[in-house]
Design an enzyme around this catalytic site. Structure first.
Site, mmCIF file in Angstrom:
data_model
loop_
_atom_site.group_PDB
_atom_site.id
_atom_site.type_symbol
_atom_site.label_atom_id
_atom_site.label_comp_id
_atom_site.label_asym_id
_atom_site.label_seq_id
_atom_site.Cartn_x
_atom_site.Cartn_y
_atom_site.Cartn_z
ATOM 1 N N ASP A 1 0.807 -1.224 0.000
ATOM 2 C CA ASP A 1 0.000 0.000 0.000
ATOM 3 C C ASP A 1 0.842 1.278 0.000
ATOM 4 O O ASP A 1 0.305 2.373 -0.046
ATOM 5 C CB ASP A 1 -0.974 0.013 1.184
ATOM 6 N N TYR B 1 10.978 4.006 1.638
ATOM 7 C CA TYR B 1 11.867 2.953 2.157
ATOM 8 C C TYR B 1 13.291 3.058 1.615
ATOM 9 O O TYR B 1 14.213 2.463 2.174
ATOM 10 C CB TYR B 1 11.287 1.565 1.865
HETATM 11 P P1 NAD Z 1 -0.153 -8.764 13.383
HETATM 12 O O1 NAD Z 1 0.825 -9.642 14.080
HETATM 13 O O2 NAD Z 1 -1.020 -7.866 14.155
HETATM 14 O O3 NAD Z 1 -1.128 -9.675 12.515
HETATM 15 C C1 NAD Z 1 -0.759 -10.828 11.861
HETATM 16 C C2 NAD Z 1 -1.699 -11.967 12.220
HETATM 17 O O4 NAD Z 1 -1.304 -13.108 11.456
HETATM 18 C C3 NAD Z 1 -1.648 -12.395 13.693
HETATM 19 O O5 NAD Z 1 -2.938 -12.367 14.260
HETATM 20 C C4 NAD Z 1 -1.073 -13.803 13.651
HETATM 21 O O6 NAD Z 1 -1.568 -14.659 14.634
HETATM 22 C C5 NAD Z 1 -1.462 -14.267 12.262
HETATM 23 N N1 NAD Z 1 -0.663 -15.342 11.692
HETATM 24 C C6 NAD Z 1 0.663 -15.551 11.811
HETATM 25 N N2 NAD Z 1 1.022 -16.638 11.100
HETATM 26 C C7 NAD Z 1 -0.106 -17.119 10.521
HETATM 27 C C8 NAD Z 1 -0.388 -18.219 9.656
HETATM 28 N N3 NAD Z 1 0.578 -19.032 9.245
HETATM 29 N N4 NAD Z 1 -1.656 -18.398 9.239
HETATM 30 C C9 NAD Z 1 -2.639 -17.584 9.659
HETATM 31 N N5 NAD Z 1 -2.437 -16.531 10.456
HETATM 32 C C10 NAD Z 1 -1.191 -16.303 10.894
HETATM 33 O O7 NAD Z 1 0.681 -7.947 12.297
HETATM 34 P P2 NAD Z 1 0.257 -6.662 11.481
HETATM 35 O O8 NAD Z 1 1.109 -5.522 11.889
HETATM 36 O O9 NAD Z 1 -1.198 -6.483 11.498
HETATM 37 O O10 NAD Z 1 0.716 -7.035 10.014
HETATM 38 C C11 NAD Z 1 0.244 -8.161 9.314
HETATM 39 C C12 NAD Z 1 1.031 -8.341 8.039
HETATM 40 O O11 NAD Z 1 0.641 -7.402 7.059
HETATM 41 C C13 NAD Z 1 2.545 -8.150 8.200
HETATM 42 O O12 NAD Z 1 3.226 -9.055 7.369
HETATM 43 C C14 NAD Z 1 2.745 -6.739 7.720
HETATM 44 O O13 NAD Z 1 4.056 -6.473 7.376
HETATM 45 C C15 NAD Z 1 1.806 -6.751 6.542
HETATM 46 N N6 NAD Z 1 1.440 -5.458 5.969
HETATM 47 C C16 NAD Z 1 1.813 -5.236 4.688
HETATM 48 C C17 NAD Z 1 1.479 -4.070 4.057
HETATM 49 C C18 NAD Z 1 1.933 -3.868 2.640
HETATM 50 O O14 NAD Z 1 1.934 -2.761 2.177
HETATM 51 N N7 NAD Z 1 2.314 -4.904 1.905
HETATM 52 C C19 NAD Z 1 0.762 -3.105 4.734
HETATM 53 C C20 NAD Z 1 0.372 -3.345 6.051
HETATM 54 C C21 NAD Z 1 0.708 -4.543 6.645
HETATM 55 C C1 G6P Z 2 3.497 0.655 4.940
HETATM 56 C C2 G6P Z 2 4.247 -0.409 4.219
HETATM 57 C C3 G6P Z 2 3.911 -1.768 4.725
HETATM 58 C C4 G6P Z 2 4.056 -1.820 6.239
HETATM 59 C C5 G6P Z 2 3.133 -0.784 6.805
HETATM 60 C C6 G6P Z 2 3.058 -0.737 8.306
HETATM 61 O O1 G6P Z 2 2.171 0.691 4.539
HETATM 62 O O2 G6P Z 2 4.059 -0.386 2.842
HETATM 63 O O3 G6P Z 2 4.708 -2.714 4.078
HETATM 64 O O4 G6P Z 2 3.727 -3.093 6.725
HETATM 65 O O5 G6P Z 2 3.542 0.462 6.345
HETATM 66 O O6 G6P Z 2 4.246 -0.576 8.934
HETATM 67 P P1 G6P Z 2 4.265 -0.447 10.516
HETATM 68 O O7 G6P Z 2 5.691 -0.168 10.835
HETATM 69 O O8 G6P Z 2 3.343 0.660 10.849
HETATM 70 O O9 G6P Z 2 3.800 -1.791 11.049
HETATM 71 MN MN MN Z 3 4.695 -2.362 1.911
#
Ligand code: NAD
Ligand code: G6P
Ligand code: MN
Length: 440
Positions: free
Chosen positions: A171, A262
């Site tokens: 995102d 980043y």
């Molecule tokens: P979080 O730990 O709050 O949530 C992750 C959830 O996944 C947890 O509830 C955990 O129990 C669960 N989980 C772990 N392994 C699992 C599995 N094998 N199967 C099912 N569930 C499982 O973390 P968060 O901060 O909410 O972030 C979640 C993910 O989303 C992270 O990888 C984060 O980096 C990613 N993220 C990516 C973007 C992006 O731009 N690509 C943006 C926001 C978040």
């Molecule tokens: C941005 C990035 C994600 C990252 C998110 C949250 O949206 O693109 O890849 O997971 O920020 O980062 P944070 O440090 O707030 O968990």
């Molecule tokens: Mn990202």
């Protein structure tokens, strides 16, 4: 319009309430029959699951909402999988950030050795997830946000080369676009970006408005003169404000394109290191802010039995984008999104097996990326180096190769010195026992 069955994997994630809220506000664009929340953590899943049932009972009572920790229940009759898991949770994110910092190199969730460590954990779960989904859902779309998205995308492409329905998305490009739109006081939905790079490692070259005018020159001028803030600055932690502020520095040094935030870790590792505190990293901030807030608010909603007055589950860029991506595919709308795809000549002077992040039209046949052509020597050099790091990371996992892991970390711009790389690698191996395959 077809009503979709979707499963949210990582249903207990801090981002899930925002995505659910976005689903309820996009029902006309993306209609739903059933929403399943699936997580391996029962407690987290239950809180967010109960919140989800209250939210939908008030906003979209026709949609069935269930939550589960059972794969058999989760992956049946699914049209779309929305996936955002964190293997090892915040405890391991804490290690990813602090271990490198204690050894004098950048510690960050997706960049440098932190991203490397997280990558080796995520690959295993993501490969398993794709296999589980495919057992009964050959045609389901798998929309993946799980980080480090660059490494996950490359690993899935390598393990499932024939897959046409896995899409890795971030995102950050849209977060940036929303912030640019505010700066020039323009509707973000009317801006057409031109973007190239790898995930968390790319640049906007042009951003066209409805009249076909490129607004990048004006944006650069504004940022150079007045700095840069995220559109949702009042909801952001200090570290995110600092991150956005670095865009001005990057533009002063490299004025050609608008950089992804980043890139600061790769372009200014010494400076960033001096600003990062090994005692208090982003994990501490997230645990104290986003995680606490989300779970407190969901518990409050469960207690009150209504989500009508909720502030936390606002419509952020993340939730909106995830649902809009699904809608564009489901309705064959062919809207433009910045997504990850196998290069295959899109950037003509980069390796064809790299997973580039570029602007693409997104319809029922998946992303149709626009050609980028040749990129300049500076960008090519940076990206080839970073791609080599990502590729060696994936190969280190698949071949269980210590040497490839060491090569990967040595290539990373946040490390460079091979002796430092070995120290960091050995410490990360120790910390990741049980998550990583053994490396020989
Ligand atoms: P979080 O730990 O709050 O949530 C992750 C959830 O996944 C947890 O509830 C955990 O129990 C669960 N989980 C772990 N392994 C699992 C599995 N094998 N199967 C099912 N569930 C499982 O973390 P968060 O901060 O909410 O972030 C979640 C993910 O989303 C992270 O990888 C984060 O980096 C990613 N993220 C990516 C973007 C992006 O731009 N690509 C943006 C926001 C978040
Ligand atoms: C941005 C990035 C994600 C990252 C998110 C949250 O949206 O693109 O890849 O997971 O920020 O980062 P944070 O440090 O707030 O968990
Ligand atoms: Mn990202």
């Amino acid at each position: 319009m077809k009503k979709h069955n979707i499963v949210l994997v990582g249903g207990g994630s801090t981002w899930t309430p925002g995505i659910l809220k976005a689903m309820t506000t996009h029902l006309e664009q993306f209609s739903l029959n059933k929403v399943i929340l699936y997580d391996i953590n029962k407690e987290r899943q239950e809180v967010i699951g109960k919140f989800a049932q209250i939210l939908f009972s008030e906003e979209a009572p026709d949609v069935e909402v269930i939550y589960t920790t059972d794969k058999e229940v989760a992956f049946k009759d699914i049209d779309f999988v929305f996936c955002q898991i964190r293997t090892g949770g915040f405890d391991m994110r804490d290690r990813d950030e602090k271990i490198p910092l204690e050894l004098g190199v950048i510690g960050q969730e997706t960049c440098g050795p932190g991203g490397f460590a997280y990558g080796l954990r995520s690959i295993k779960d993501m490969v398993e997830l794709v296999r589980d989904v495919r057992e009964n859902n050959p045609d389901a779309w798998i929309l993946n946000y799980t980080n480090p998205a660059a490494i996950v995308a490359l690993a899935l492409d390598k393990v499932f080369p024939e897959e046409k329905r896995i899409l890795n998305i971030c995102d950050q490009p849209v977060n940036l676009l929303r912030s640019y739109a505010k700066l020039i006081d323009y509707d973000v939905d009317k801006l057409e970006p031109v973007y190239f790079g790898l995930n968390h490692f790319g640049w906007f070259t042009n951003i066209y408005d409805k009249q076909g005018k490129d607004r990048v020159p004006e944006l650069k001028q504004k940022i150079l003169a007045g700095g840069f803030n995220p559109v949702d600055a009042e909801q952001r932690s200090q570290s995110w404000l600092d991150t956005y502020a670095m865009v001005k520095d990057m533009l002063e040094d490299f004025p050609e394109y608008l950089p992804n935030t980043y890139l600061q870790y790769y372009l200014y590792p010494d400076y960033k290191l001096s600003k990062l505190d090994p005692e208090w990293t982003r994990t501490d901030e997230v645990r104290n802010e986003r995680e606490q807030k989300i779970f407190e608010e969901c518990n409050r909603i469960i207690e009150n039995g209504t989500a009508k007055d909720s502030k936390v589950v606002h419509n952020d860029a993340h939730g909106d984008m995830m649902v809009e991506v699904a809608a564009s595919i489901a309705n064959n709308w062919k809207q433009t999104f910045v997504v990850m795809v196998r290069n295959n000549g899109i950037v003509s002077n980069l390796p064809s097996d790299s997973m580039v992040e570029v602007h693409a039209s997104l319809g029922a046949n998946g992303p149709q990326p626009y050609a980028v052509g040749e990129i300049g020597t500076f960008y090519k050099g940076l990206i080839e180096n970073q791609h080599a790091f990502e590729k060696l990371t994936v190969e280190a996992y698949l071949e269980q190769s210590y040497t490839k892991a060491l090569q990967a970390l040595t290539l990373n711009r946040t490390i460079v010195d091979a002796k430092k790389a070995r120290k960091v690698l050995d410490a990360l191996i120790e910390a990741n026992k049980g998550y990583w395959p053994p490396l020989y």
